[in-house]
Scaffold this motif. Sequence first.
Motif, PDB file in Angstrom:
ATOM      1  N   GLN A   1       0.800  -1.228   0.000  1.00 48.32           N
ATOM      2  CA  GLN A   1       0.000   0.000   0.000  1.00 48.32           C
ATOM      3  C   GLN A   1       0.837   1.285   0.000  1.00 48.32           C
ATOM      4  O   GLN A   1       0.407   2.303  -0.521  1.00 48.32           O
ATOM      5  CB  GLN A   1      -0.917   0.052   1.235  1.00 48.32           C
ATOM      6  CG  GLN A   1      -1.964  -1.023   1.276  1.00 48.32           C
ATOM      7  CD  GLN A   1      -1.409  -2.336   1.813  1.00 48.32           C
ATOM      8  OE1 GLN A   1      -0.408  -2.361   2.520  1.00 48.32           O
ATOM      9  NE2 GLN A   1      -2.041  -3.430   1.446  1.00 48.32           N
ATOM     10  N   HIS A   2       2.026   1.265   0.646  1.00 52.28           N
ATOM     11  CA  HIS A   2       2.771   2.505   0.870  1.00 52.28           C
ATOM     12  C   HIS A   2       4.273   2.271   0.779  1.00 52.28           C
ATOM     13  O   HIS A   2       4.750   1.163   1.008  1.00 52.28           O
ATOM     14  CB  HIS A   2       2.499   3.061   2.283  1.00 52.28           C
ATOM     15  CG  HIS A   2       1.067   3.272   2.601  1.00 52.28           C
ATOM     16  ND1 HIS A   2       0.323   4.279   2.053  1.00 52.28           N
ATOM     17  CD2 HIS A   2       0.222   2.605   3.424  1.00 52.28           C
ATOM     18  CE1 HIS A   2      -0.908   4.228   2.520  1.00 52.28           C
ATOM     19  NE2 HIS A   2      -0.994   3.213   3.356  1.00 52.28           N
ATOM     20  N   SER A   3       4.969   3.365   0.534  1.00 52.98           N
ATOM     21  CA  SER A   3       6.415   3.410   0.738  1.00 52.98           C
ATOM     22  C   SER A   3       6.644   4.455   1.816  1.00 52.98           C
ATOM     23  O   SER A   3       6.113   5.566   1.737  1.00 52.98           O
ATOM     24  CB  SER A   3       7.138   3.811  -0.547  1.00 52.98           C
ATOM     25  OG  SER A   3       7.014   2.798  -1.511  1.00 52.98           O
ATOM     26  N   MET A   4       7.403   4.075   2.842  1.00 53.57           N
ATOM     27  CA  MET A   4       7.579   4.954   3.994  1.00 53.57           C
ATOM     28  C   MET A   4       9.058   5.192   4.272  1.00 53.57           C
ATOM     29  O   MET A   4       9.877   4.299   4.080  1.00 53.57           O
ATOM     30  CB  MET A   4       6.932   4.339   5.232  1.00 53.57           C
ATOM     31  CG  MET A   4       5.441   4.182   5.102  1.00 53.57           C
ATOM     32  SD  MET A   4       4.761   3.138   6.400  1.00 53.57           S
ATOM     33  CE  MET A   4       5.245   1.537   5.799  1.00 53.57           C
ATOM     34  N   THR A   5       9.351   6.381   4.764  1.00 55.68           N
ATOM     35  CA  THR A   5      10.694   6.678   5.233  1.00 55.68           C
ATOM     36  C   THR A   5      10.666   6.768   6.752  1.00 55.68           C
ATOM     37  O   THR A   5       9.653   7.142   7.355  1.00 55.68           O
ATOM     38  CB  THR A   5      11.261   7.969   4.605  1.00 55.68           C
ATOM     39  OG1 THR A   5      12.612   8.136   5.028  1.00 55.68           O
ATOM     40  CG2 THR A   5      10.444   9.197   4.968  1.00 55.68           C
ATOM     41  N   PHE A   6      11.775   6.413   7.375  1.00 54.77           N
ATOM     42  CA  PHE A   6      11.902   6.360   8.832  1.00 54.77           C
ATOM     43  C   PHE A   6      13.391   6.299   9.141  1.00 54.77           C
ATOM     44  O   PHE A   6      14.220   6.267   8.238  1.00 54.77           O
ATOM     45  CB  PHE A   6      11.196   5.120   9.404  1.00 54.77           C
ATOM     46  CG  PHE A   6      11.755   3.845   8.838  1.00 54.77           C
ATOM     47  CD1 PHE A   6      12.785   3.190   9.481  1.00 54.77           C
ATOM     48  CD2 PHE A   6      11.296   3.351   7.631  1.00 54.77           C
ATOM     49  CE1 PHE A   6      13.339   2.036   8.929  1.00 54.77           C
ATOM     50  CE2 PHE A   6      11.836   2.203   7.079  1.00 54.77           C
ATOM     51  CZ  PHE A   6      12.866   1.551   7.733  1.00 54.77           C
ATOM     52  N   ALA A   7      13.727   6.243  10.414  1.00 53.52           N
ATOM     53  CA  ALA A   7      15.127   6.106  10.816  1.00 53.52           C
ATOM     54  C   ALA A   7      15.242   5.172  12.006  1.00 53.52           C
ATOM     55  O   ALA A   7      14.295   5.014  12.788  1.00 53.52           O
ATOM     56  CB  ALA A   7      15.711   7.466  11.195  1.00 53.52           C
ATOM     57  N   TRP A   8      16.416   4.566  12.126  1.00 52.10           N
ATOM     58  CA  TRP A   8      16.807   3.843  13.330  1.00 52.10           C
ATOM     59  C   TRP A   8      17.963   4.604  13.958  1.00 52.10           C
ATOM     60  O   TRP A   8      18.844   5.111  13.247  1.00 52.10           O
ATOM     61  CB  TRP A   8      17.270   2.419  13.005  1.00 52.10           C
ATOM     62  CG  TRP A   8      16.160   1.419  13.001  1.00 52.10           C
ATOM     63  CD1 TRP A   8      15.487   0.965  11.912  1.00 52.10           C
ATOM     64  CD2 TRP A   8      15.595   0.756  14.134  1.00 52.10           C
ATOM     65  NE1 TRP A   8      14.526   0.054  12.287  1.00 52.10           N
ATOM     66  CE2 TRP A   8      14.585  -0.094  13.654  1.00 52.10           C
ATOM     67  CE3 TRP A   8      15.855   0.804  15.504  1.00 52.10           C
ATOM     68  CZ2 TRP A   8      13.817  -0.901  14.489  1.00 52.10           C
ATOM     69  CZ3 TRP A   8      15.095  -0.002  16.342  1.00 52.10           C
ATOM     70  CH2 TRP A   8      14.092  -0.834  15.837  1.00 52.10           C
ATOM     71  N   ILE A   9      17.960   4.680  15.278  1.00 52.65           N
ATOM     72  CA  ILE A   9      19.056   5.296  16.019  1.00 52.65           C
ATOM     73  C   ILE A   9      19.559   4.286  17.039  1.00 52.65           C
ATOM     74  O   ILE A   9      18.784   3.746  17.825  1.00 52.65           O
ATOM     75  CB  ILE A   9      18.626   6.609  16.697  1.00 52.65           C
ATOM     76  CG1 ILE A   9      18.223   7.616  15.612  1.00 52.65           C
ATOM     77  CG2 ILE A   9      19.755   7.147  17.585  1.00 52.65           C
ATOM     78  CD1 ILE A   9      17.825   8.972  16.126  1.00 52.65           C
ATOM     79  N   GLN A  10      20.863   4.051  16.990  1.00 56.93           N
ATOM     80  CA  GLN A  10      21.546   3.112  17.898  1.00 56.93           C
ATOM     81  C   GLN A  10      22.452   3.918  18.819  1.00 56.93           C
ATOM     82  O   GLN A  10      23.202   4.776  18.359  1.00 56.93           O
ATOM     83  CB  GLN A  10      22.398   2.126  17.088  1.00 56.93           C
ATOM     84  CG  GLN A  10      23.286   1.237  17.928  1.00 56.93           C
ATOM     85  CD  GLN A  10      22.507   0.159  18.665  1.00 56.93           C
ATOM     86  OE1 GLN A  10      21.714  -0.556  18.068  1.00 56.93           O
ATOM     87  NE2 GLN A  10      22.739   0.027  19.963  1.00 56.93           N
TER      88      GLN A  10
END
Length: 177
Positions: A84-93
Motif C-alpha cells: 500500500q505505501h512506501s515509507m521513510t523512517f530512521a533507526w538510532i543506535q
Amino acid sequence: MMKVVIASLNPAKIDAARLALAQVFPDQDCDISGISVPSGVAAQPMSDGETCQGARQRALAAKAALPDADLWIGMEGGIEHTPQHSMTFAWIQVLGPGLDNASRSASLTLPPFVARAVLAGEELGHAMDRLFSLSNCKQQGGAIGVLTGNLLDRRRVYCDTLILALAPLLNPEPYRA
C-alpha cells in the motif's frame, strides 16, 4: 564533561543529537563531535532490518574509531515498501558503558512519484532535491520537512527518537532485567 560521538557529519543529525542531549542531560556539558564512518549497508537502505543494521554498524564503527567517548550514536534513514505505501523512517543506535539500545522513528508515507524514484534506485535525498528543485535537503529538514510543510523536520524527529533510545539512562531500573 560527557564526550559524545555521532557517527555522521550530517548537520541535521548532529543538531538532533545536540537537542536531545540538552534535554536528557540538562545539567551536563556535552562535547559532541561527528565522524564519517561506513554503515556497511546500501547508501539507501530499503528495509527495516537493513536500516537498523546500518545504524548499529555506524555506532560500532564510531566507537572503534574514537574509543575515548561516553556515548556513540549511529543514525540511519531508510525506506520500507509495503503493497500500500512506501515509507521513510530512521533507526538510532546508542552505545555507552552499560548501554546498547536502539529506537525507530515515526514513519512518513512518501508520495507515489517519490516512491517510484526511490524504487528505481535513487537515494531519497537526491530524489527529493530533483523532484522538488531543492539543494541538499537531507542535510536540512529532509523529506520530512518538505512533505510536512516544516511542521516536522528530520532534526526534530531524530531528536525525539534519540531520546527514546536513551530511555535506559533516564530510567535505568526497569532495564536491569
